[in-house]
Enzyme design. Sequence first.
Site, mmCIF file in Angstrom:
data_model
loop_
_atom_site.group_PDB
_atom_site.id
_atom_site.type_symbol
_atom_site.label_atom_id
_atom_site.label_comp_id
_atom_site.label_asym_id
_atom_site.label_seq_id
_atom_site.Cartn_x
_atom_site.Cartn_y
_atom_site.Cartn_z
ATOM 1 N N ARG A 149 37.388 7.930 -15.240
ATOM 2 C CA ARG A 149 37.123 6.491 -15.307
ATOM 3 C C ARG A 149 35.637 6.228 -15.516
ATOM 4 O O ARG A 149 34.792 6.805 -14.870
ATOM 5 C CB ARG A 149 37.555 5.810 -14.013
ATOM 6 C CG ARG A 149 37.117 4.336 -13.930
ATOM 7 C CD ARG A 149 37.242 3.804 -12.521
ATOM 8 N NE ARG A 149 36.836 2.412 -12.405
ATOM 9 C CZ ARG A 149 35.611 2.016 -12.055
ATOM 10 N NH1 ARG A 149 34.671 2.916 -11.823
ATOM 11 N NH2 ARG A 149 35.327 0.727 -11.952
ATOM 12 N N VAL A 150 35.335 5.312 -16.433
ATOM 13 C CA VAL A 150 33.979 4.831 -16.638
ATOM 14 C C VAL A 150 33.965 3.357 -16.277
ATOM 15 O O VAL A 150 34.694 2.554 -16.855
ATOM 16 C CB VAL A 150 33.513 5.032 -18.093
ATOM 17 C CG1 VAL A 150 32.135 4.408 -18.291
ATOM 18 C CG2 VAL A 150 33.483 6.513 -18.441
ATOM 19 N N GLY A 151 33.160 2.998 -15.295
ATOM 20 C CA GLY A 151 33.101 1.609 -14.847
ATOM 21 C C GLY A 151 32.107 0.791 -15.644
ATOM 22 O O GLY A 151 31.681 1.163 -16.737
ATOM 23 N N ASP A 152 31.708 -0.324 -15.054
ATOM 24 C CA ASP A 152 30.824 -1.246 -15.773
ATOM 25 C C ASP A 152 29.374 -0.806 -15.760
ATOM 26 O O ASP A 152 28.595 -1.196 -16.636
ATOM 27 C CB ASP A 152 30.926 -2.643 -15.144
ATOM 28 C CG ASP A 152 30.402 -2.665 -13.716
ATOM 29 O OD1 ASP A 152 29.530 -3.501 -13.422
ATOM 30 O OD2 ASP A 152 30.850 -1.854 -12.893
ATOM 31 N N THR B 247 26.773 0.978 -5.645
ATOM 32 C CA THR B 247 25.872 0.877 -6.780
ATOM 33 C C THR B 247 24.446 0.638 -6.308
ATOM 34 O O THR B 247 24.204 -0.138 -5.398
ATOM 35 C CB THR B 247 26.306 -0.286 -7.689
ATOM 36 O OG1 THR B 247 27.644 -0.055 -8.126
ATOM 37 C CG2 THR B 247 25.400 -0.396 -8.905
ATOM 38 N N THR C 272 26.925 -5.166 -9.320
ATOM 39 C CA THR C 272 27.744 -4.283 -8.494
ATOM 40 C C THR C 272 29.036 -5.010 -8.149
ATOM 41 O O THR C 272 29.055 -6.235 -8.028
ATOM 42 C CB THR C 272 27.010 -3.881 -7.193
ATOM 43 O OG1 THR C 272 27.842 -2.982 -6.443
ATOM 44 C CG2 THR C 272 26.692 -5.091 -6.327
ATOM 45 N N GLY C 273 30.119 -4.264 -8.015
ATOM 46 C CA GLY C 273 31.387 -4.898 -7.674
ATOM 47 C C GLY C 273 32.558 -4.231 -8.359
ATOM 48 O O GLY C 273 32.496 -3.057 -8.733
ATOM 49 N N HIS C 274 33.635 -4.977 -8.521
ATOM 50 C CA HIS C 274 34.834 -4.473 -9.184
ATOM 51 C C HIS C 274 34.565 -4.362 -10.681
ATOM 52 O O HIS C 274 34.636 -5.344 -11.418
ATOM 53 C CB HIS C 274 36.019 -5.399 -8.923
ATOM 54 C CG HIS C 274 36.486 -5.378 -7.503
ATOM 55 N ND1 HIS C 274 37.265 -6.359 -6.949
ATOM 56 C CD2 HIS C 274 36.266 -4.474 -6.508
ATOM 57 C CE1 HIS C 274 37.516 -6.064 -5.680
ATOM 58 N NE2 HIS C 274 36.925 -4.939 -5.398
ATOM 59 N N GLY C 275 34.254 -3.154 -11.116
ATOM 60 C CA GLY C 275 33.774 -2.938 -12.474
ATOM 61 C C GLY C 275 34.669 -3.452 -13.574
ATOM 62 O O GLY C 275 34.196 -3.950 -14.597
#
Length: 283
Positions: free
Chosen positions: A175-178, A147, A198-201
């Site tokens: 997939r749509v992340g955060d 990110t 940033t990270g595990h969405g």
Amino acid sequence: MAGPAADAHLLSLGAAEATPDWFVHAGAAFPDLVLLADLPRPGGGPPFAGAWAGVLGGRLNHALILGEEPEAVIAIGINPDLGFEAAETLRLRSRRLNDYLIVETGGFRIAYRAAAGGLEARLATPAGEVVEGLLRPRPDLLRRGGTVGAVARDRCGDLAAASSTGGFGSKLSGRVGDTPLIGAGTYADNRTVAISTTGHGEYFIRHTVAAQIAGRLRFGDETLAEALRHVIVDELSEVGGDGGVIAVDASGRVEIAFNTDGMVRGWTTDRLPPQTMTGGHAP
């Protein structure tokens, strides 16, 4: 907007289009090596684990990325004289033979053996050509742009946040992340704070991380540093969510928090030259 509709809309606005492989490459040292987006995790045990690259016979760029054996990714550069008209990257099976690791296809066979400073690699083509050379450790081949986020406060006091990400390898199609979800991965409110994460969405979505931090400032009377620590270090760490946040509040205070070993980050003001860090603790 997401998926084909978003792509079509951007193309209608004149945006340039690139294939996914454009974003993943081997770096300036091996410009014609294009690597897969979902490279294997290093494994296989010594001495072959990890990523290796070099020039075979002074003629052919080559990289080996070995996952849990027998999985291996082979990247070959361009050399028409050896039958490589275009760069190619292949996911293949490897096998052990005495001190050698061997990977082969219908087009070539490569044998690797541990040597001082790296791996000896010997490539043989069906035409009988042989090129060999030393591959050296190149862990940077496994680094992937994650990110990219930015937050800012201008001279009028307006706050802004922006985030962009390619997600992660082997994710579900669609997939749509955060990152594009306002309040999860990106948020800005002139009354409180601008945030990019940033990270595990999935964890950032579940805990509405960006909005929660803003809410702690607005309704919980916490400082920005306290809010970041409570959400990132305490709450996310407890549930196994790895990641970090960059933030600037309404007064121009910059805070950064992460619960991982490190995070590439930088900050500046009209009075401060750019500062950058990777590991260690946030300022």
